[in-house]
Design a protein around this motif. Structure first.
Motif, PDB file in Angstrom:
ATOM      1  N   ALA A   4       7.983  -8.110   4.631  1.00 53.50           N
ATOM      2  CA  ALA A   4       7.647  -8.136   3.212  1.00 53.50           C
ATOM      3  C   ALA A   4       8.772  -7.637   2.303  1.00 53.50           C
ATOM      4  CB  ALA A   4       6.380  -7.318   2.977  1.00 53.50           C
ATOM      5  N   VAL A  50       4.441 -12.074   1.582  1.00 55.70           N
ATOM      6  CA  VAL A  50       3.690 -11.127   2.423  1.00 55.70           C
ATOM      7  C   VAL A  50       3.928 -11.490   3.886  1.00 55.70           C
ATOM      8  CG1 VAL A  50       1.727 -10.497   0.919  1.00 55.70           C
ATOM      9  CG2 VAL A  50       1.673 -12.646   2.192  1.00 55.70           C
ATOM     10  N   GLY A  51       3.495 -10.626   4.775  1.00 51.72           N
ATOM     11  CA  GLY A  51       3.549 -10.926   6.207  1.00 51.72           C
ATOM     12  C   GLY A  51       2.411 -11.849   6.606  1.00 51.72           C
ATOM     13  N   GLN A  93       0.824  -1.207   0.000  1.00 51.60           N
ATOM     14  CA  GLN A  93       0.000   0.000   0.000  1.00 51.60           C
ATOM     15  C   GLN A  93       0.861   1.262   0.000  1.00 51.60           C
ATOM     16  OE1 GLN A  93      -3.830   0.114   1.642  1.00 51.60           O
ATOM     17  NE2 GLN A  93      -3.391  -1.597   3.002  1.00 51.60           N
ATOM     18  N   ASP A 116      -0.078 -11.371   8.493  1.00 52.26           N
ATOM     19  CA  ASP A 116      -1.420 -10.769   8.567  1.00 52.26           C
ATOM     20  C   ASP A 116      -2.245 -10.907   7.281  1.00 52.26           C
ATOM     21  OD1 ASP A 116       0.132  -9.044   7.076  1.00 52.26           O
ATOM     22  OD2 ASP A 116      -0.619  -7.215   8.013  1.00 52.26           O
ATOM     23  N   GLN A 117      -1.627 -11.349   6.199  1.00 51.82           N
ATOM     24  CA  GLN A 117      -2.350 -11.467   4.926  1.00 51.82           C
ATOM     25  C   GLN A 117      -2.953 -12.855   4.686  1.00 51.82           C
ATOM     26  OE1 GLN A 117      -3.007  -8.749   2.925  1.00 51.82           O
ATOM     27  NE2 GLN A 117      -2.150  -7.755   4.735  1.00 51.82           N
ATOM     28  N   GLY A 157       8.056  -3.445  10.326  1.00 49.57           N
ATOM     29  CA  GLY A 157       7.298  -4.676  10.077  1.00 49.57           C
ATOM     30  C   GLY A 157       7.150  -4.915   8.579  1.00 49.57           C
ATOM     31  N   ASN A 158       6.814  -3.874   7.841  1.00 50.34           N
ATOM     32  CA  ASN A 158       6.716  -3.995   6.381  1.00 50.34           C
ATOM     33  C   ASN A 158       8.065  -4.422   5.800  1.00 50.34           C
ATOM     34  OD1 ASN A 158       4.923  -0.874   6.379  1.00 50.34           O
ATOM     35  ND2 ASN A 158       4.017  -2.918   6.234  1.00 50.34           N
ATOM     36  N   MET A 181       2.847  -4.274  14.654  1.00 49.32           N
ATOM     37  CA  MET A 181       3.313  -2.938  14.298  1.00 49.32           C
ATOM     38  C   MET A 181       2.522  -2.464  13.086  1.00 49.32           C
ATOM     39  SD  MET A 181       7.191  -1.600  13.512  1.00 49.32           S
ATOM     40  CE  MET A 181       7.811  -1.880  15.173  1.00 49.32           C
ATOM     41  N   ALA A 198       7.715 -12.595  10.502  1.00 52.26           N
ATOM     42  CA  ALA A 198       6.483 -12.555   9.708  1.00 52.26           C
ATOM     43  C   ALA A 198       5.412 -11.690  10.368  1.00 52.26           C
ATOM     44  CB  ALA A 198       5.936 -13.968   9.509  1.00 52.26           C
ATOM     45  N   ARG A 199       5.612 -11.407  11.648  1.00 53.65           N
ATOM     46  CA  ARG A 199       4.669 -10.567  12.380  1.00 53.65           C
ATOM     47  C   ARG A 199       5.432  -9.778  13.441  1.00 53.65           C
ATOM     48  NH1 ARG A 199      -0.795 -10.434  12.833  1.00 53.65           N
ATOM     49  NH2 ARG A 199      -1.633  -9.713  14.806  1.00 53.65           N
ATOM     50  N   ILE A 200       5.899  -8.611  13.064  1.00 58.92           N
ATOM     51  CA  ILE A 200       6.629  -7.745  13.990  1.00 58.92           C
ATOM     52  C   ILE A 200       5.606  -6.975  14.817  1.00 58.92           C
ATOM     53  CG2 ILE A 200       8.211  -5.758  14.148  1.00 58.92           C
ATOM     54  CD1 ILE A 200       9.616  -8.286  13.153  1.00 58.92           C
ATOM     55  N   LYS A 206       7.453   3.268   4.806  1.00 54.66           N
ATOM     56  CA  LYS A 206       6.964   2.034   5.423  1.00 54.66           C
ATOM     57  C   LYS A 206       7.664   1.791   6.766  1.00 54.66           C
ATOM     58  CE  LYS A 206       4.285   0.177   3.360  1.00 54.66           C
ATOM     59  NZ  LYS A 206       2.839   0.487   3.123  1.00 54.66           N
ATOM     60  N   HIS A 207       7.081   0.912   7.578  1.00 58.24           N
ATOM     61  CA  HIS A 207       7.667   0.657   8.898  1.00 58.24           C
ATOM     62  C   HIS A 207       8.501  -0.629   8.905  1.00 58.24           C
ATOM     63  CE1 HIS A 207       4.497  -2.287   9.641  1.00 58.24           C
ATOM     64  NE2 HIS A 207       3.564  -1.375   9.408  1.00 58.24           N
TER      65      HIS A 207
END
Ligand code: AMP
Ligand code: TRP
Length: 358
Positions: free
Chosen positions: A21, A148-149, A8, A151-152, A16-17, A209, A197-199, A13-14
């Motif tokens: 990713a 992807v992380g 997006q 969350d997807q 986690g991204n 995050m 995969a999930r920060i 980006k942060h």
């Protein structure tokens, strides 16, 4: 091995991204090239229309995000980097997929429920359709793999089911599209990194995050530096254990410490066990925080420097995106010709062939 991912245009980006990713994209770019196939990375501006936004700002955020991707190592000569709205087939395939995606399932998606509750004003139809557009992004290219992380996961499951349902209903003779087998559409695999995969948020380590976090102190951005970066790590929430054995990986019981260990391991590209072992002589959580800060800073510094060079040159960014869009359109059209034929819309292939032989 064809790879596709989307991101997006939320600007800078942060962490986690980056860990979940973006770093995988760079790795995917190399793996796809080694296999002789394409990798595609898409800045999904159409997805940004699903919540309140400002048109002029959206364009700037697309440039920010594209410059971050370039600075992180995506190379337009090696991969296809483009802006979603430049390739019309994404929108077309979204509509075609809507023929097989159940409305009730969209209404039950976690992201839709969370975002529509959080939304004070309009809950747009676009928000409900978000996962269908995302499915179209990937399926238009018959991609095999989607980095992807974590969350997807729910979005990926919907995408995989959409591909299966189109194949079953409209092209059963072409194959299932499953596990490397051909088909009208390919059922893609999710790829998440082993570490990171999930920060989690540094202030609220039981929440992931994210850009929309309650406390900005808990979100580390790729361009954070110096004192600001240091402060975020020094103030990271841990727990009240102390002494031997307090630095260990136990996400449920010790979410803050485990998150720091995960960030440390990911930044150093080691396992979590190695990160824990490296802190055997530590005097307390202060040492864990400083080690994590140092590893993150080392990872982000070159990106920050390249970003500063790349971001001002908007013409060069547009040029890179245009080149990507031209190639992406060709690939997406290859799929769409088959999808239109199978679903009975557009000029029938036989008529088209006769017309062009005349
Ligand atoms: P977005 O900014 O929502 O487009 O996310 C871009 C990518 O970053 C997606 O692949 C997400 O799964 C991934 N991502 C987002 N937040 C995190 C997080 N906290 N940890 C790991 N990956 C994440
Ligand atoms: N939904 C993804 C996210 O929030 C972004 C996205 C859009 C995406 N289209 C995609 C990711 C296609 C992978 C593939 O991060």
């Amino acid at each position: 091995m064809r790879i596709f991912s989307g991101i997006q245009p939320t600007g800078i980006k942060h962490l986690g991204n980056y860990i979940g990713a973006i770093r995988q994209y760079v790795d995917g770019q190399e793996r796809a090239a080694a296999s002789g196939d394409d990798s595609l990375f898409c800045v999904v501006d159409l997805h940004a229309l699903t919540v309140a936004y400002d048109p002029a700002e959206l364009r700037d955020r697309v440039y920010d995000t594209t410059a971050i991707l370039l600075a992180a190592g995506l190379d337009p000569d090696k991969c296809i980097l483009f802006r979603q709205s430049d390739v019309r087939q994404h929108s077309e395939l979204t509509w075609m997929l809507s023929a097989v995606v159940p409305n009730g399932r969209l209404a039950r998606m976690h992201q839709f429920r969370d975002k529509s509750v959080a939304q004070r004003d309009l809950v747009s139809a676009g928000l409900l359709f978000y996962p269908v557009l995302m499915a179209a992004d990937v399926l238009a290219y018959r991609a095999d793999e989607v980095p992807v992380g974590e969350d997807q996961r729910e979005h990926l499951e919907l995408m995989r089911d959409a591909a299966r349902d189109v194949n079953k209903r409209f092209a059963p003779d072409l194959g299932s599209g499953e596990g490397g087998e051909g088909g009208l559409l390919i059922v893609p695999e999710q790829r998440t990194p082993e570490v990171g995969a999930r920060i989690m948020d540094l202030q609220e380590p039981t929440r992931k995050m994210s850009t929309s976090a309650a406390s900005p102190e808990g979100t580390v951005y790729v361009l954070d530096e110096g004192k600001a970066l240091e402060k975020k790590f020094k103030r990271a929430v841990t727990d009240s254990d102390s002494g031997e054995g307090s630095i260990r990986y136990a996400p449920k019981e010790k979410p803050g410490v485990s998150n720091l260990l995960e960030i440390l391991a990911a930044s150093r590209r080691t396992s979590i066990d190695e990160a824990v072992a490296s802190l055997a002589g530590a005097r307390g959580y202060g040492d864990l925080k400083m080690a994590t800060l140092a590893a993150v800073d080392e990872e982000l510094t070159p990106i920050r420097e390249r970003y500063a060079e790349l971001r001002p040159d908007v013409a060069a960014i547009e040029e890179a995106l245009a080149k990507g869009a031209a190639r992406a359109s060709e690939l997406a059209e290859e799929t769409m010709v088959d999808v239109r034929e199978a679903m009975g819309v557009g000029i029938p292939r036989a008529v088209q062939a006769k017309a062009s032989s005349r």
